[in-house]
Design a protein around this motif. Structure first.
Motif, mmCIF file in Angstrom:
data_model
loop_
_atom_site.group_PDB
_atom_site.id
_atom_site.type_symbol
_atom_site.label_atom_id
_atom_site.label_comp_id
_atom_site.label_asym_id
_atom_site.label_seq_id
_atom_site.Cartn_x
_atom_site.Cartn_y
_atom_site.Cartn_z
ATOM 1 N N GLY A 143 9.242 5.309 -2.091
ATOM 2 C CA GLY A 143 8.693 3.927 -3.138
ATOM 3 C C GLY A 143 8.874 2.672 -2.840
ATOM 4 N N ASN A 144 7.514 2.094 -2.474
ATOM 5 C CA ASN A 144 7.581 0.394 -2.036
ATOM 6 C C ASN A 144 8.446 -0.461 -3.348
ATOM 7 N N PRO A 145 8.745 -1.157 -3.812
ATOM 8 C CA PRO A 145 10.093 -1.907 -3.306
ATOM 9 C C PRO A 145 11.262 -0.923 -2.909
ATOM 10 N N GLU A 173 1.723 8.366 -0.348
ATOM 11 C CA GLU A 173 2.794 8.424 0.237
ATOM 12 C C GLU A 173 2.871 7.961 1.552
ATOM 13 N N CYS A 174 2.468 6.690 2.294
ATOM 14 C CA CYS A 174 2.262 5.870 3.205
ATOM 15 C C CYS A 174 3.905 6.288 4.033
ATOM 16 N N TYR A 175 5.239 6.182 3.228
ATOM 17 C CA TYR A 175 6.117 6.061 4.308
ATOM 18 C C TYR A 175 6.508 7.632 4.305
ATOM 19 N N TYR A 209 -3.272 8.138 1.923
ATOM 20 C CA TYR A 209 -2.004 7.783 3.119
ATOM 21 C C TYR A 209 -2.472 6.824 4.219
ATOM 22 N N SER A 210 -1.454 6.084 4.245
ATOM 23 C CA SER A 210 -2.403 5.804 5.065
ATOM 24 C C SER A 210 -1.433 5.006 6.631
ATOM 25 N N LEU A 211 -2.377 4.665 7.437
ATOM 26 C CA LEU A 211 -2.010 4.839 9.082
ATOM 27 C C LEU A 211 -1.523 3.436 9.679
ATOM 28 N N SER A 212 -1.393 2.188 8.082
ATOM 29 C CA SER A 212 -0.925 1.271 8.525
ATOM 30 C C SER A 212 0.856 0.755 9.199
ATOM 31 N N LYS A 213 1.600 1.526 8.772
ATOM 32 C CA LYS A 213 2.480 1.646 8.476
ATOM 33 C C LYS A 213 2.964 2.786 9.988
ATOM 34 N N ALA A 222 -6.999 1.341 7.688
ATOM 35 C CA ALA A 222 -7.292 2.439 8.508
ATOM 36 C C ALA A 222 -6.349 3.714 7.609
ATOM 37 N N ALA A 223 -6.777 4.218 6.585
ATOM 38 C CA ALA A 223 -6.154 4.919 5.618
ATOM 39 C C ALA A 223 -7.282 6.151 5.155
ATOM 40 N N PHE A 224 -6.671 6.905 4.121
ATOM 41 C CA PHE A 224 -7.547 8.191 3.589
ATOM 42 C C PHE A 224 -6.477 8.975 2.167
#
Ligand code: PLP
Length: 353
Positions: A143-145, A173-175, A209-213, A222-224
Motif C-alpha cells: 500500500g501507498n502510503p 500492485e506497483c510496489y 502495474y507501473s514501471l515508474s518506480k 509506462a504502465a499496464f
C-alpha cells in the motif's frame, strides 16, 4: 504544505524532500537506448500495445508475479497508471448511486476517480463492510502510503466478497517488487491474478502495474493493466476511441525494461540501503513505524497530530507527507518516501539524530 516546504528549504544544508515518491535514480541505459531507437514513430501507435509488448508483459507476469498463461487479450498498456486509476470508474460505466471502495489509508486518486464518474468513494479495508452498491473495489498491495501487504488469503477474501456484490476488483500492485519485512523478506508479494487467489477464474479481476518506480520510468508514463479479457476488451474499445494510446517509443522502452530483471534488483538494493538508514533514525527520533513491511514509504507516528510532526521535521529541513492527505483515518501519521539520494537520506538521518 507550502509554509513547511519554505521552512525546510531554509535549512543551511538544504531540504531533504521525502514528501513525494518520485524516483531520483537514473533511467537504465538499455531503456533509454530502446526509446531513442524508436523515435521514428510516423504512424499511430497501437492502443492495445504492440504484439511484442503484450507478449513481454505476459512473460513478465509469469516470471515475476507468479501469474502464468496470460494471453494477448488479457493485457493492455496504459499511459502511466495514474490515468487508469482516475478514469477506470468512468470507463467501466459507473455513475450516480454506485460505490467505489478503496483502502482506508489510500492513494488519493482512487477517490478522485469515483468523483469523476459521479460515484461515491467509500474507504474500507473490511470486505464485510462493503456496501451493496459497490461496483468497483480498489486494492493496493503493497500500500501507498502505509506499506501494508495483502497475503493470498486477504486477496481471496476481497475477491470472494466483490464477486458476491458483482463488483470489479482492481488491484494496484506497483510496489510489488519492494518486499522488506516478515514473510515478504523471502516471498514475493502476491498478485490478485495469482492462481492461489483466482483458482483459475480471472472474471472481474484486474491487476494494475507501473514501471515508474521499479525502472525509474516515471517521466515516460509506462504502465499496464491485466486480467479479465472481457474487461480488457471493453477498456481497449473505450481507450481506442478516447485516444488513450501509449506513445510508440514508450512502448519500445517498456519492452526493454520488462525484459531485464537485473536493474530492478539493483534499484531495490538502493532502496533497501536507504530504508536501513532512515527507519532506525526515525525510531530514534521518537516515531513508531507502522506496517511498512513493503513498498516505497515509511508510515509512522509520534502519537501527536500529523501537522505537529510535519512542523518538527520541517525545522530539521525534512519534508514529509501528512497522513490527512491519504484520508481521514490517520490524523497522526506521516509518510516518508525512500526516493531521495543516498546523500540526502544520510543527511536526514544525521539531522534526526
Ligand atoms: C499506489 C499508486 N498507484 C499508482 C501510482 C501512479 O503511478 P504512475 O502513474 O507513475 O504509473 C502511484 C504513484 O505514486 C501510486 O503510489
Amino acid at each position: 504544505m507550502r509554509p513547511f516546504a519554505e521552512t525546510a528549504r531554509r535549512h543551511p544544508d538544504g531540504i531533504v524532500d521525502l514528501s513525494i515518491g518520485s524516483p531520483v535514480d537514473p533511467t537504465p541505459d538499455r531503456v533509454r537506448e530502446a526509446l531513442a531507437s524508436a523515435t521514428d514513430a510516423h504512424s499511430y501507435p497501437q492502443t492495445a500495445g504492440t504484439p511484442e509488448l503484450r507478449a513481454v508483459v505476459s512473460r513478465w507476469f509469469d516470471r515475476r508475479r507468479g501469474v502464468p498463461g496470460l494471453s494477448d487479450d488479457e493485457v493492455l498498456p496504459t499511459i502511466g497508471s495514474k490515468e487508469l486509476v482516475a478514469w477506470l470508474p468512468l470507463m467501466l460505466g459507473l455513475g450516480e448511486g454506485d460505490v467505489v471502495v478503496h483502502p482506508r489509508a489510500a492513494y488519493p486518486t482512487y477517490a478522485v476517480g469515483a468523483t469523476i464518474a459521479g460515484a461515491r468513494a467509500v474507504a474500507s479495508d473490511d470486505p464485510a463492510d462493503w456496501p451493496a452498491e459497490t461496483r468497483l473495489v480498489w486494492l493496493n498491495s503493497p500500500g501507498n502510503p502505509d506499506g501494508a501487504v495483502l497475503d493470498v488469503d486477504g486477496l481471496a477474501r476481497a475477491v470472494a466478497r466483490a464477486r458476491e456484490l458483482g463488483a470489479v476488483v482492481a488491484s494496484d500492485e506497483c510496489y510489488a517488487e519492494l518486499g522488506w519485512d516478515g514473510q515478504w523478506r523471502n516471498e514475493p508479494v502476491p498478485s490478485v491474478l495469482d492462481p492461489r487467489v483466482t483458482a483459475g477464474d480471472r472474471t472481474g479481476l484486474l491487476a494494475v502495474y507501473s514501471l515508474s518506480k521499479q525502472s525509474n520510468l516515471a517521466g515516460y508514463r509506462a504502465a499496464f493493466v491485466a486480467g479479465d479479457s472481457r474487461l480488457i476488451d471493453h477498456l481497449l474499445t473505450v481507450r481506442k476511441h478516447a485516444g488513450m494510446m501509449p506513445p510508440a517509443p514508450v512502448q519500445a522502452a517498456m519492452i526493454a525494461a520488462l525484459s531485464d530483471d537485473d536493474h530492478v534488483s539493483a534499484q531495490k538494493e538502493l532502496y533497501r540501503a536507504r530504508r536501513a538508514i532512515l527507519r532506525p533514525a526515525l525510531i530514534d527520533f521518537g516515531m513508531r513505524i507502522d506496517r511498512s513491511e513493503a513498498g516505497l514509504y515509511l508510515w509512522g507516528t509520534k502519537g501527536v497530530d500529523a501537522w505537529q510532526t510535519i512542523g518538527e521535521l520541517a525545522e530539521l529541513g525534512i519534508l514529509a507527507g501528512p497522513g490527512p492527505f491519504y484520508g481521514e483515518h490517520f490524523p497522526q501519521h506521516v509518510r516518508l518516501s525512500l526516493t531521495a539520494t543516498d546523500e540526502r537520506i544520510a543527511a536526514a538521518a544525521a539531522r534526526l539524530a
